[in-house]
Design a protein around this motif. Structure first.
Motif, PDB file in Angstrom:
ATOM      1  N   ASN A 172       0.841  -1.194   0.000  1.00  0.00           N
ATOM      2  CA  ASN A 172       0.000   0.000   0.000  1.00  0.00           C
ATOM      3  C   ASN A 172       0.882   1.252   0.000  1.00  0.00           C
ATOM      4  O   ASN A 172       1.759   1.394   0.853  1.00  0.00           O
ATOM      5  N   TRP A 173       0.670   2.129  -0.972  1.00  0.00           N
ATOM      6  CA  TRP A 173       1.390   3.414  -1.043  1.00  0.00           C
ATOM      7  C   TRP A 173       0.518   4.478  -0.385  1.00  0.00           C
ATOM      8  O   TRP A 173      -0.604   4.729  -0.816  1.00  0.00           O
ATOM      9  N   HIS A 174       1.040   5.117   0.690  1.00  0.00           N
ATOM     10  CA  HIS A 174       0.208   5.994   1.501  1.00  0.00           C
ATOM     11  C   HIS A 174       0.751   7.416   1.635  1.00  0.00           C
ATOM     12  O   HIS A 174       0.490   8.089   2.641  1.00  0.00           O
ATOM     13  N   GLN A 175       1.496   7.876   0.647  1.00  0.00           N
ATOM     14  CA  GLN A 175       2.044   9.232   0.751  1.00  0.00           C
ATOM     15  C   GLN A 175       0.933  10.268   0.899  1.00  0.00           C
ATOM     16  O   GLN A 175       1.079  11.238   1.640  1.00  0.00           O
ATOM     17  N   PHE A 176      -0.171  10.061   0.196  1.00  0.00           N
ATOM     18  CA  PHE A 176      -1.291  10.997   0.271  1.00  0.00           C
ATOM     19  C   PHE A 176      -2.474  10.296   0.941  1.00  0.00           C
ATOM     20  O   PHE A 176      -2.994   9.311   0.408  1.00  0.00           O
ATOM     21  N   ALA A 177      -2.894  10.807   2.088  1.00  0.00           N
ATOM     22  CA  ALA A 177      -4.009  10.195   2.816  1.00  0.00           C
ATOM     23  C   ALA A 177      -5.289  10.229   1.989  1.00  0.00           C
ATOM     24  O   ALA A 177      -6.174   9.396   2.175  1.00  0.00           O
ATOM     25  N   GLU A 178      -5.361  11.186   1.061  1.00  0.00           N
ATOM     26  CA  GLU A 178      -6.560  11.311   0.226  1.00  0.00           C
ATOM     27  C   GLU A 178      -6.621  10.266  -0.871  1.00  0.00           C
ATOM     28  O   GLU A 178      -7.702  10.023  -1.431  1.00  0.00           O
ATOM     29  N   ALA A 179      -5.478   9.648  -1.204  1.00  0.00           N
ATOM     30  CA  ALA A 179      -5.454   8.692  -2.323  1.00  0.00           C
ATOM     31  C   ALA A 179      -4.345   7.664  -2.115  1.00  0.00           C
ATOM     32  O   ALA A 179      -3.246   7.796  -2.655  1.00  0.00           O
ATOM     33  N   VAL A 201      -7.842   2.064  -5.143  1.00  0.00           N
ATOM     34  CA  VAL A 201      -7.552   3.417  -4.684  1.00  0.00           C
ATOM     35  C   VAL A 201      -8.505   3.702  -3.535  1.00  0.00           C
ATOM     36  O   VAL A 201      -9.712   3.428  -3.643  1.00  0.00           O
ATOM     37  N   TRP A 202      -7.991   4.227  -2.443  1.00  0.00           N
ATOM     38  CA  TRP A 202      -8.852   4.531  -1.306  1.00  0.00           C
ATOM     39  C   TRP A 202      -8.248   5.682  -0.512  1.00  0.00           C
ATOM     40  O   TRP A 202      -7.051   5.971  -0.621  1.00  0.00           O
ATOM     41  N   GLY A 203      -9.078   6.339   0.286  1.00  0.00           N
ATOM     42  CA  GLY A 203      -8.549   7.449   1.064  1.00  0.00           C
ATOM     43  C   GLY A 203      -9.613   8.207   1.839  1.00  0.00           C
ATOM     44  O   GLY A 203     -10.812   7.902   1.773  1.00  0.00           O
ATOM     45  N   LYS A 204      -9.132   9.233   2.549  1.00  0.00           N
ATOM     46  CA  LYS A 204      -9.978  10.129   3.343  1.00  0.00           C
ATOM     47  C   LYS A 204      -9.781  11.542   2.791  1.00  0.00           C
ATOM     48  O   LYS A 204      -8.779  12.195   3.100  1.00  0.00           O
ATOM     49  N   PRO A 205     -10.718  12.049   1.993  1.00  0.00           N
ATOM     50  CA  PRO A 205     -10.524  13.316   1.278  1.00  0.00           C
ATOM     51  C   PRO A 205     -10.335  14.541   2.164  1.00  0.00           C
ATOM     52  O   PRO A 205      -9.746  15.529   1.729  1.00  0.00           O
ATOM     53  N   PHE A 206     -10.823  14.497   3.406  1.00  0.00           N
ATOM     54  CA  PHE A 206     -10.774  15.684   4.254  1.00  0.00           C
ATOM     55  C   PHE A 206      -9.595  15.694   5.230  1.00  0.00           C
ATOM     56  O   PHE A 206      -9.549  16.536   6.125  1.00  0.00           O
ATOM     57  N   THR A 207      -8.640  14.785   5.060  1.00  0.00           N
ATOM     58  CA  THR A 207      -7.543  14.660   6.014  1.00  0.00           C
ATOM     59  C   THR A 207      -6.772  15.956   6.189  1.00  0.00           C
ATOM     60  O   THR A 207      -6.450  16.353   7.324  1.00  0.00           O
ATOM     61  N   ASN A 208      -6.465  16.653   5.111  1.00  0.00           N
ATOM     62  CA  ASN A 208      -5.663  17.873   5.194  1.00  0.00           C
ATOM     63  C   ASN A 208      -6.496  19.154   5.115  1.00  0.00           C
ATOM     64  O   ASN A 208      -6.157  20.149   5.748  1.00  0.00           O
ATOM     65  N   VAL A 209      -7.580  19.128   4.365  1.00  0.00           N
ATOM     66  CA  VAL A 209      -8.381  20.353   4.213  1.00  0.00           C
ATOM     67  C   VAL A 209      -9.287  20.588   5.422  1.00  0.00           C
ATOM     68  O   VAL A 209      -9.687  21.726   5.690  1.00  0.00           O
ATOM     69  N   TRP A 210      -9.614  19.531   6.163  1.00  0.00           N
ATOM     70  CA  TRP A 210     -10.490  19.647   7.331  1.00  0.00           C
ATOM     71  C   TRP A 210     -10.061  18.598   8.358  1.00  0.00           C
ATOM     72  O   TRP A 210     -10.758  17.630   8.605  1.00  0.00           O
ATOM     73  N   PRO A 211      -8.882  18.776   8.961  1.00  0.00           N
ATOM     74  CA  PRO A 211      -8.283  17.737   9.815  1.00  0.00           C
ATOM     75  C   PRO A 211      -9.180  17.254  10.944  1.00  0.00           C
ATOM     76  O   PRO A 211      -9.182  16.067  11.265  1.00  0.00           O
ATOM     77  N   GLU A 212      -9.935  18.173  11.569  1.00  0.00           N
ATOM     78  CA  GLU A 212     -10.776  17.753  12.695  1.00  0.00           C
ATOM     79  C   GLU A 212     -11.950  16.867  12.249  1.00  0.00           C
ATOM     80  O   GLU A 212     -12.595  16.214  13.076  1.00  0.00           O
ATOM     81  N   GLN A 213     -12.201  16.810  10.932  1.00  0.00           N
ATOM     82  CA  GLN A 213     -13.253  15.955  10.386  1.00  0.00           C
ATOM     83  C   GLN A 213     -12.677  14.986   9.350  1.00  0.00           C
ATOM     84  O   GLN A 213     -13.338  14.644   8.366  1.00  0.00           O
ATOM     85  N   LYS A 214     -11.471  14.505   9.604  1.00  0.00           N
ATOM     86  CA  LYS A 214     -10.804  13.645   8.615  1.00  0.00           C
ATOM     87  C   LYS A 214     -11.548  12.328   8.386  1.00  0.00           C
ATOM     88  O   LYS A 214     -11.453  11.716   7.320  1.00  0.00           O
ATOM     89  N   TYR A 226     -13.501   6.609   1.088  1.00  0.00           N
ATOM     90  CA  TYR A 226     -13.956   5.951  -0.136  1.00  0.00           C
ATOM     91  C   TYR A 226     -13.002   4.817  -0.519  1.00  0.00           C
ATOM     92  O   TYR A 226     -11.811   4.825  -0.164  1.00  0.00           O
ATOM     93  N   TYR A 227     -13.538   3.850  -1.253  1.00  0.00           N
ATOM     94  CA  TYR A 227     -12.765   2.720  -1.772  1.00  0.00           C
ATOM     95  C   TYR A 227     -13.244   2.434  -3.191  1.00  0.00           C
ATOM     96  O   TYR A 227     -14.454   2.363  -3.436  1.00  0.00           O
ATOM     97  N   ALA A 228     -12.331   2.240  -4.116  1.00  0.00           N
ATOM     98  CA  ALA A 228     -12.681   1.872  -5.485  1.00  0.00           C
ATOM     99  C   ALA A 228     -11.654   0.846  -5.970  1.00  0.00           C
ATOM    100  O   ALA A 228     -10.456   1.155  -6.064  1.00  0.00           O
ATOM    101  N   GLY A 229     -12.123  -0.374  -6.270  1.00  0.00           N
ATOM    102  CA  GLY A 229     -11.189  -1.435  -6.628  1.00  0.00           C
ATOM    103  C   GLY A 229     -11.594  -2.211  -7.855  1.00  0.00           C
ATOM    104  O   GLY A 229     -12.774  -2.270  -8.235  1.00  0.00           O
TER     105      GLY A 229
END
Length: 467
Positions: free
Chosen positions: A185-192, A236-249, A254-257
């Motif tokens: 798993n490549w996790h450099q970006f929490a969003e993707a 591909v999976w992630g948490k889109p709000f990790t950096n733009v809205w940290p308190e609501q990460k 989402y998951y798409a496989g």
């Protein structure tokens, strides 16, 4: 310091004694000056030699005390034939055994868990195993897994896990080791995140809940009949709000496989088509209610796959309805296209959890190269509702579940179960004991009494150890 003083005092005492011995008594005959000097020189020579030996021994003891760790000394007793001497020496130890990362991992963890079941009564009847698919009372190594996980400095993590408890049909009295999760798993970006390998396809809340965290010993029949379990593919999976809205990460995940679609540990795809799976999780609330930690999580899944003849489309449990109303794995007699979806909800309020999930799957036959599918189209649906409450906080938990599966292949072929259980957490999920009572009944058997009993009862007990 004591030893040094002793040496000096010993030296001084010896010298005085020699001088007294060497001095003539009063009235004795006077000896020549040269003879007396010769005796004194010999005595001093012996004394210096002994003093050098003592200093060397003191120096050796000091060095041993400096290099020996505290608690690593031992007493050695030696004998010269006349007396015994105790001497402090360094205790020899075997070199430690250790494992180091082969590549650039900065974290490497070895773990696993063991689950042992005792199953009595109408064993696995809630899974449709009765009549021609009946299972006898048994002790069962449900899962015996070992895994290795790690992280790389270059933003990669991985997992390698296998199961000693998975039967592989090698012979009638033993099992074979088989892979479960193997992925990078490549996790450099929490969003993707990008994930490749083999793991559980992201479909069904109960299915993707870790085996060691289940509140009821076994997953429900609707989950086992419809969800796709482990697959080989990419996601591909992630948490889109990790950096733009940290308190609501955790607000949205989402998951798409894309996967082969024909199960785990299979190196070939059944055709040139793939299985597509997607999942969305929404956590609209996480906070406190009546002073208790609380949360609400909602989820939805979708799946589409075009399969060829010979593919098992119920890879976790059973779906095919037999002539006596029992269930077996559904291995396609011809090609199909299936589409499935599900919705789920999990509400937590302190010691109380309420979980529900609904599934539906449409299986339509396909004619390939003029060959008909060999089965009629059908729609399967099912659901479960599960509640649990800690009678003793974090120790003793009461759980209950109602489940229903409608295979949709015969008229009135539904199977229903109700489960009640207790869980005792000795040390969280790391060490726990579980016991369930399950009552099951079959609509088909009730409508067709010639096939035998339509109600079944089972007791399952489990001991779980994680390491």
């Amino acid at each position: 310091m004591f030893i040094e003083k002793f040496v000096l005092r010993a030296a001084g005492g010896s010298l005085a004694a020699i001088v007294l011995l060497a001095a003539p008594p009063l009235g004795a005959q006077t000896r020549s000056e040269s003879e007396r000097l010769e005796k004194l020189e010999r005595a001093v020579e012996q004394l210096q030699k002994r003093n050098a030996e003592l200093e060397q021994e003191v120096s050796s003891l000091k060095k041993q005390a400096a290099v020996a760790p505290e608690g690593k000394m031992k007493t050695k007793v030696t004998s010269d034939g006349k007396s015994y001497v105790e001497k402090a020496v360094v205790k020899e130890e075997k070199p430690p055994l250790f494992v180091v990362p082969r590549a650039s991992e900065f974290k490497l963890v070895l773990g696993g868990y063991i689950q042992v079941n005792f199953e009595d009564g109408d064993v696995s009847a809630f899974e449709g195993r009765f009549g021609q698919t009946v299972v006898k009372d048994r002790f069962r190594l449900r899962r015996t897994r070992i895994n290795l996980t790690g992280d790389f400095a270059e933003n990669f993590d991985f997992k390698v896990e296998g199961d000693f408890g998975a039967g592989d049909g090698l012979n009638s009295n033993r099992t074979g080791f088989s892979a479960t999760d193997i992925f990078i798993n490549w996790h450099q970006f929490a969003e993707a995140n990008i994930k490749v390998g083999q793991w559980k396809a992201p479909f069904g809340l109960e299915q993707i809940t870790p085996d060691s965290s289940l509140i009821i010993i076994e997953r429900s029949l609707p989950t086992g009949a419809i969800t796709p379990e482990r697959q080989i593919g990419a996601q591909v999976w992630g948490k889109p709000f990790t950096n733009v809205w940290p308190e609501q990460k955790d607000l949205l995940t989402y998951y798409a496989g894309i996967f082969n679609g024909n199960g785990r540990n299979t190196s070939i795809n059944d055709n040139n088509n793939f299985m597509y799976v997607g999942r969305l999780e929404l956590m609209p609330f996480k906070g406190k209610i009546f002073g208790q930690n609380s949360s609400l999580k909602l989820g939805g899944d979708v799946l589409n796959s075009r399969d060829d003849k010979g593919t098992n489309i119920s890879q976790s449990l059973n779906l095919l309805v037999n002539a006596d109303g029992s269930l077996s794995p559904f291995v396609l007699p011809g090609a199909d296209e299936r589409t499935a979806w599900s919705v789920d909800a999990w509400f937590n309020l302190g010691p109380f959890d309420l979980i529900g999930e609904y599934f539906q799957e449409k299986v339509n036959g396909r004619t390939v190269n003029g060959v008909p599918p060999g089965f009629a189209d059908f729609t399967t649906n099912g659901y479960y509702v599960q509640g649990s409450y800690f009678l003793i906080p974090k120790k003793l938990q009461l759980a209950v579940r109602w489940e229903d599966l409608n295979p949709g292949q015969m008229g009135n072929d539904g199977i229903h179960s109700i489960t009640g259980g207790l869980n005792y957490y000795i040390h969280g999920d790391d060490l726990k004991l579980m016991i369930n009572y399950i009552h099951t009944w079959s609509d088909f058997r009730e409508a067709n009494p010639q096939f035998g009993q339509d109600q079944f009862n089972e007791v399952i007990a489990r001991a779980q150890l994680m390491f």
